[in-house]
Design a protein around this motif. Structure first.
Motif, mmCIF file in Angstrom:
data_model
loop_
_atom_site.group_PDB
_atom_site.id
_atom_site.type_symbol
_atom_site.label_atom_id
_atom_site.label_comp_id
_atom_site.label_asym_id
_atom_site.label_seq_id
_atom_site.Cartn_x
_atom_site.Cartn_y
_atom_site.Cartn_z
ATOM 1 N N LEU A 88 0.799 -1.229 0.000
ATOM 2 C CA LEU A 88 0.000 0.000 0.000
ATOM 3 C C LEU A 88 0.831 1.278 0.000
ATOM 4 O O LEU A 88 0.275 2.364 -0.142
ATOM 5 N N ASN A 89 2.132 1.154 0.169
ATOM 6 C CA ASN A 89 2.969 2.338 0.325
ATOM 7 C C ASN A 89 3.350 2.947 -1.020
ATOM 8 O O ASN A 89 4.502 2.972 -1.423
ATOM 9 N N ARG A 90 2.330 3.423 -1.715
ATOM 10 C CA ARG A 90 2.518 4.126 -2.975
ATOM 11 C C ARG A 90 1.953 5.526 -2.808
ATOM 12 O O ARG A 90 0.982 5.722 -2.066
ATOM 13 N N ARG A 145 -0.071 7.338 -4.519
ATOM 14 C CA ARG A 145 -1.516 7.454 -4.760
ATOM 15 C C ARG A 145 -2.312 6.854 -3.594
ATOM 16 O O ARG A 145 -3.305 7.435 -3.135
ATOM 17 N N THR A 146 -1.893 5.688 -3.117
ATOM 18 C CA THR A 146 -2.569 5.051 -1.988
ATOM 19 C C THR A 146 -2.473 5.936 -0.754
ATOM 20 O O THR A 146 -3.452 6.127 -0.025
ATOM 21 N N CYS A 147 -1.281 6.498 -0.526
ATOM 22 C CA CYS A 147 -1.073 7.361 0.635
ATOM 23 C C CYS A 147 -1.900 8.635 0.534
ATOM 24 O O CYS A 147 -2.393 9.148 1.535
ATOM 25 N N VAL A 181 -4.853 8.804 -0.886
ATOM 26 C CA VAL A 181 -6.216 8.389 -0.532
ATOM 27 C C VAL A 181 -6.335 8.222 0.977
ATOM 28 O O VAL A 181 -7.322 8.662 1.590
ATOM 29 N N VAL A 182 -5.318 7.602 1.622
ATOM 30 C CA VAL A 182 -5.334 7.419 3.080
ATOM 31 C C VAL A 182 -5.393 8.778 3.775
ATOM 32 O O VAL A 182 -6.213 8.993 4.671
#
Length: 198
Positions: free
Chosen positions: A171-173, A175-177, A179-180
C-alpha cells in the motif's frame, strides 16, 4: 464466565472497531512502519484503564461533571480540526508514507494520548457505557466482562497496527497514501463537526 467474557469482548469490539481518530492514527502509523509497537501498546493500555475505571464506578463520576466533558468536547474538536486539515494538506502533496520525515517517538506518544483522551466519546462509550454494562453482571462477574472488553481492545489494536504494517509494502505508494490522507482528513473533520454539534 466464558459467556460473560465473550459478551464483554464483542461489546468492546463493537465500540472501538468503528473508524475514528484513534483507529485512523494507528492505521497511518502501521502503514508508515513507525513506532507501531508504542502506539498499539498505548491504545491497549489506555482502553484497559478506561474500561476498568468505568467498571470501578468512574462512569458515575464522569456523568456528574458535564463541564469536564464540555471542555474535552471543544478541545477535541479543535485538535481533530487541526489534524484533519493537516491530513488534507498532506493529501495535496502525495508521497509514500515511509518517504515522509519520521516523527519522534515523543511526538507520536503525545498524538496517541491526545487522540485517545481528548475525545469525549471515549468517556461516554468506554467509561460510562461499558462500565454500566459491566456492572449489570454484579460485583464479581463485572470484572470478567471488563476483562473480555479489554481483550477485544488488545486484539483489535494489534490486528489494525500490525496488519497495516504488514500491508505497507503493497500500500505504500503515493496514490494510496494520498487516498489514506484524504480519508483520514475527512474522518477527522467529520468527527470534529460531530463534537461541535454535540
Amino acid at each position: 464466565m466464558w459467556s460473560i467474557s465473550a459478551t464483554g469482548m464483542v461489546t468492546g469490539l463493537g465500540l472501538i472497531v468503528a473508524i475514528g481518530a484513534q483507529n485512523a492514527f494507528v492505521l497511518r502509523q502501521g502503514l508508515r512502519r513507525e513506532h507501531i509497537g508504542t502506539v498499539t501498546a498505548l491504545c491497549i493500555i489506555s482502553d484497559a484503564l478506561l474500561i476498568f475505571g468505568g467498571t470501578a464506578g468512574i462512569g458515575a463520576l464522569v456523568s456528574r461533571f458535564p463541564a469536564a466533558l464540555e471542555i474535552l468536547r471543544w478541545g477535541g474538536a479543535a485538535y481533530l480540526t487541526w489534524w484533519g486539515i493537516r491530513s488534507l494538506v498532506s493529501a495535496l502533496r502525495p508521497s509514500a508514507l515511509t518517504a515522509q520525515a519520521p516523527r519522534s517517538k515523543g511526538t507520536v506518544i503525545l498524538t496517541t494520548l491526545a487522540l485517545t483522551f481528548l475525545n469525549p466519546h471515549v468517556y461516554l462509550d468506554t467509561v460510562v457505557l461499558l462500565g454500566s454494562l459491566a456492572n449489570q453482571y454484579g460485583p464479581d462477574a463485572r470484572w470478567t466482562f471488563a476483562a473480555g472488553a479489554a481483550v477485544g481492545s488488545l486484539f483489535w489494536f494489534t490486528a489494525l497496527g500490525y496488519g497495516a504494517r504488514s500491508l505497507s509494502g503493497v500500500l505504500n505508494r503515493p496514490r494510496t497514501c494520498q487516498v489514506v490522507d484524504l480519508l483520514i482528513g475527512i474522518v477527522m473533520l467529520v468527527l470534529a463537526a460531530r463534537l461541535v454539534l454535540g
